[in-house]
Design a protein around this motif. Structure first.
Motif, PDB file in Angstrom:
ATOM      1  N   GLN A   2     -14.306  -0.911   4.029  1.00  0.00           N
ATOM      2  CA  GLN A   2     -15.056   0.026   4.840  1.00  0.00           C
ATOM      3  C   GLN A   2     -15.677  -0.700   6.024  1.00  0.00           C
ATOM      4  OE1 GLN A   2     -17.514   2.126   2.029  1.00  0.00           O
ATOM      5  NE2 GLN A   2     -16.692   4.077   2.635  1.00  0.00           N
ATOM      6  N   LYS A  42     -16.616  22.453  -0.271  1.00  0.00           N
ATOM      7  CA  LYS A  42     -16.151  22.671   1.106  1.00  0.00           C
ATOM      8  C   LYS A  42     -15.762  21.350   1.737  1.00  0.00           C
ATOM      9  CE  LYS A  42     -16.661  26.317   2.724  1.00  0.00           C
ATOM     10  NZ  LYS A  42     -15.763  27.520   2.722  1.00  0.00           N
ATOM     11  N   GLY A  43     -15.020  21.443   2.833  1.00  0.00           N
ATOM     12  CA  GLY A  43     -14.699  20.237   3.566  1.00  0.00           C
ATOM     13  C   GLY A  43     -15.840  19.810   4.471  1.00  0.00           C
ATOM     14  N   PRO A  44     -15.851  18.553   4.880  1.00  0.00           N
ATOM     15  CA  PRO A  44     -16.888  18.090   5.812  1.00  0.00           C
ATOM     16  C   PRO A  44     -16.788  18.850   7.127  1.00  0.00           C
ATOM     17  CG  PRO A  44     -15.683  16.244   4.858  1.00  0.00           C
ATOM     18  CD  PRO A  44     -14.918  17.486   4.503  1.00  0.00           C
ATOM     19  N   PHE A  89     -22.091  12.247   5.940  1.00  0.00           N
ATOM     20  CA  PHE A  89     -21.252  11.080   6.183  1.00  0.00           C
ATOM     21  C   PHE A  89     -21.394  10.644   7.631  1.00  0.00           C
ATOM     22  CE2 PHE A  89     -18.803  11.047   2.294  1.00  0.00           C
ATOM     23  CZ  PHE A  89     -18.773  12.367   1.889  1.00  0.00           C
ATOM     24  N   PHE A 102     -15.087   6.296   7.685  1.00  0.00           N
ATOM     25  CA  PHE A 102     -16.265   6.988   7.173  1.00  0.00           C
ATOM     26  C   PHE A 102     -17.122   6.073   6.307  1.00  0.00           C
ATOM     27  CE2 PHE A 102     -15.784  11.486   8.200  1.00  0.00           C
ATOM     28  CZ  PHE A 102     -14.470  11.538   8.630  1.00  0.00           C
ATOM     29  N   GLY A 103     -18.435   6.331   6.331  1.00  0.00           N
ATOM     30  CA  GLY A 103     -19.323   5.725   5.367  1.00  0.00           C
ATOM     31  C   GLY A 103     -19.144   6.381   4.010  1.00  0.00           C
ATOM     32  N   ALA A 104     -19.824   5.814   3.008  1.00  0.00           N
ATOM     33  CA  ALA A 104     -19.645   6.285   1.630  1.00  0.00           C
ATOM     34  C   ALA A 104     -20.372   7.597   1.345  1.00  0.00           C
ATOM     35  CB  ALA A 104     -20.100   5.208   0.653  1.00  0.00           C
ATOM     36  N   GLY A 105     -21.252   8.007   2.238  1.00  0.00           N
ATOM     37  CA  GLY A 105     -21.927   9.285   2.059  1.00  0.00           C
ATOM     38  C   GLY A 105     -23.325   9.160   1.487  1.00  0.00           C
TER      39      GLY A 105
ATOM     40  N   TYR B  35      -6.876  12.671   3.826  1.00  0.00           N
ATOM     41  CA  TYR B  35      -7.895  11.803   3.243  1.00  0.00           C
ATOM     42  C   TYR B  35      -7.984  12.081   1.750  1.00  0.00           C
ATOM     43  CZ  TYR B  35      -9.866  11.204   7.981  1.00  0.00           C
ATOM     44  OH  TYR B  35     -10.071  10.912   9.307  1.00  0.00           O
ATOM     45  N   GLN B  37     -11.126  11.793  -1.223  1.00  0.00           N
ATOM     46  CA  GLN B  37     -12.569  11.612  -1.378  1.00  0.00           C
ATOM     47  C   GLN B  37     -12.886  11.297  -2.826  1.00  0.00           C
ATOM     48  OE1 GLN B  37     -15.098  14.998  -0.427  1.00  0.00           O
ATOM     49  NE2 GLN B  37     -16.847  13.657  -0.080  1.00  0.00           N
ATOM     50  N   GLY B  40     -18.638   7.375  -4.197  1.00  0.00           N
ATOM     51  CA  GLY B  40     -18.935   6.004  -3.809  1.00  0.00           C
ATOM     52  C   GLY B  40     -18.030   5.430  -2.736  1.00  0.00           C
ATOM     53  N   HIS B  41     -17.001   6.174  -2.361  1.00  0.00           N
ATOM     54  CA  HIS B  41     -16.051   5.677  -1.358  1.00  0.00           C
ATOM     55  C   HIS B  41     -16.003   6.537  -0.103  1.00  0.00           C
ATOM     56  CE1 HIS B  41     -14.210   2.510  -3.814  1.00  0.00           C
ATOM     57  NE2 HIS B  41     -14.366   3.334  -4.827  1.00  0.00           N
ATOM     58  N   GLY B  42     -16.654   7.639  -0.104  1.00  0.00           N
ATOM     59  CA  GLY B  42     -16.580   8.505   1.070  1.00  0.00           C
ATOM     60  C   GLY B  42     -15.187   9.066   1.237  1.00  0.00           C
ATOM     61  N   LEU B  43     -14.759   9.152   2.471  1.00  0.00           N
ATOM     62  CA  LEU B  43     -13.434   9.661   2.799  1.00  0.00           C
ATOM     63  C   LEU B  43     -12.566   8.494   3.246  1.00  0.00           C
ATOM     64  CD1 LEU B  43     -15.026  12.537   4.685  1.00  0.00           C
ATOM     65  CD2 LEU B  43     -13.225  13.002   3.043  1.00  0.00           C
ATOM     66  N   GLU B  59      -5.613   3.513   5.348  1.00  0.00           N
ATOM     67  CA  GLU B  59      -6.072   2.366   4.557  1.00  0.00           C
ATOM     68  C   GLU B  59      -5.684   2.417   3.088  1.00  0.00           C
ATOM     69  OE1 GLU B  59     -10.512   4.080   4.905  1.00  0.00           O
ATOM     70  OE2 GLU B  59     -10.410   2.281   3.659  1.00  0.00           O
ATOM     71  N   PHE B  90      -8.358  15.961   1.273  1.00  0.00           N
ATOM     72  CA  PHE B  90      -8.702  16.772   2.434  1.00  0.00           C
ATOM     73  C   PHE B  90      -7.709  16.525   3.562  1.00  0.00           C
ATOM     74  CE2 PHE B  90     -12.625  18.766   1.356  1.00  0.00           C
ATOM     75  CZ  PHE B  90     -13.223  17.936   0.431  1.00  0.00           C
ATOM     76  N   PHE B 104     -11.929  19.776   9.215  1.00  0.00           N
ATOM     77  CA  PHE B 104     -11.395  19.605   7.869  1.00  0.00           C
ATOM     78  C   PHE B 104     -11.095  20.931   7.179  1.00  0.00           C
ATOM     79  CE2 PHE B 104     -11.874  15.096   6.780  1.00  0.00           C
ATOM     80  CZ  PHE B 104     -12.576  14.644   7.884  1.00  0.00           C
ATOM     81  N   ASP B 106     -10.684  22.820   3.279  1.00  0.00           N
ATOM     82  CA  ASP B 106     -11.610  22.880   2.154  1.00  0.00           C
ATOM     83  C   ASP B 106     -11.161  22.076   0.941  1.00  0.00           C
ATOM     84  OD1 ASP B 106     -12.792  26.250   2.820  1.00  0.00           O
ATOM     85  OD2 ASP B 106     -13.599  24.292   3.397  1.00  0.00           O
TER      86      ASP B 106
END
Lengths: 112, 113
Positions: A2, A42-44, A89, A102-105, B35, B37, B40-43, B59, B90, B104, B106
């Motif tokens: 990341q 839902k999606g981001p 995020f 993206f960050g981990a959230g 992507y 999800q 702990g890893h995000g997207l 990645e 996603f 994005f 859903d």
């Protein structure tokens, strides 16, 4: 690996309080820093974004602060409301790239 | 909301079976992304496409393949699903404009037993 580190992993705030989420990066070749908001199931969705030539951007109760020298950017949610409870995020885009990292959230819970 | 439809929305399958997820857009956007999800890893980007028949790896591309034969459709295939591929997937689209915001779908919740 990341490219952006996001903190905290979760936070709880009282209604009317301020939520602060931080992101830090290492590589300097980024030109776009968006924040996404995601509700369960839902999606981001894009919330707010900033370019590196701007130090702050405000949209309603949401503000991005950008510190280029420290390679950090943060999201502030002012007057937090229960409807703001979601996962947030941060992300960044490399110069000339078409991809986001993206960050981990951060899961934000606003208590009424 | 951007016109993005992911199908199926939920799927349970067994290890070793092939799985294909579909992303359909009505925005005529050039760029499409897949992507996954995980907590702990995000997207994390799996694959992306910058035009019909033009794709590239992200990645976490191992174990996944993609195809884009039409502007509106981007397929993600797990040739032989493994339990480590249990995730929420996603799809996103972008018009490739200066700031290239991504929109994005859903998501598809995929469970591999």
């Amino acid at each position: 690996q990341q490219q952006v580190k996001q903190s905290p992993q979760s936070l709880i705030v009282q209604k009317g309080g301020i939520s602060i989420i931080n992101c830090a990066y290492e590589n300097t070749a980024f030109d776009y820093f968006p924040w996404y908001q995601q509700f369960p199931g839902k999606g981001p969705a894009l919330l707010i974004a900033i370019r590196p030539d701007v130090s702050e951007k405000k949209e309603g109760r949401f503000t991005i602060s950008f510190n280029k020298s420290a390679k950090q950017f943060s999201l502030h949610i002012m007057d937090s409301q229960p409807g703001d409870s979601a996962t947030y995020f941060c992300a960044l885009k490399g110069v000339g790239d078409y991809k986001l990292s993206f960050g981990a959230g951060t899961t934000v819970t606003v208590r009424a | 909301d951007a016109g993005i439809t992911q199908s199926p929305r939920h799927k349970v399958t067994e290890t070793g079976t092939p799985v294909t997820l579909r992303c359909h857009q009505t925005e005529n956007h050039r760029y499409m992304y897949w992507y996954r999800q995980d907590p702990g890893h995000g997207l994390r980007l799996i694959h992306y496409s910058y035009g019909v028949k033009d794709t590239d790896k992200g990645e976490v591309s191992d174990g996944y393949s993609v195809s884009r034969s039409k502007t509106e459709d981007f397929l993600l295939t797990l040739e032989s699903a493994t339990s480590s591929q249990t995730s929420v997937y996603f799809c996103a689209i972008s018009d490739g404009g200066r700031l290239q915001p991504q929109h994005f779908g859903d998501g598809t919740r995929l469970s591999i037993l």
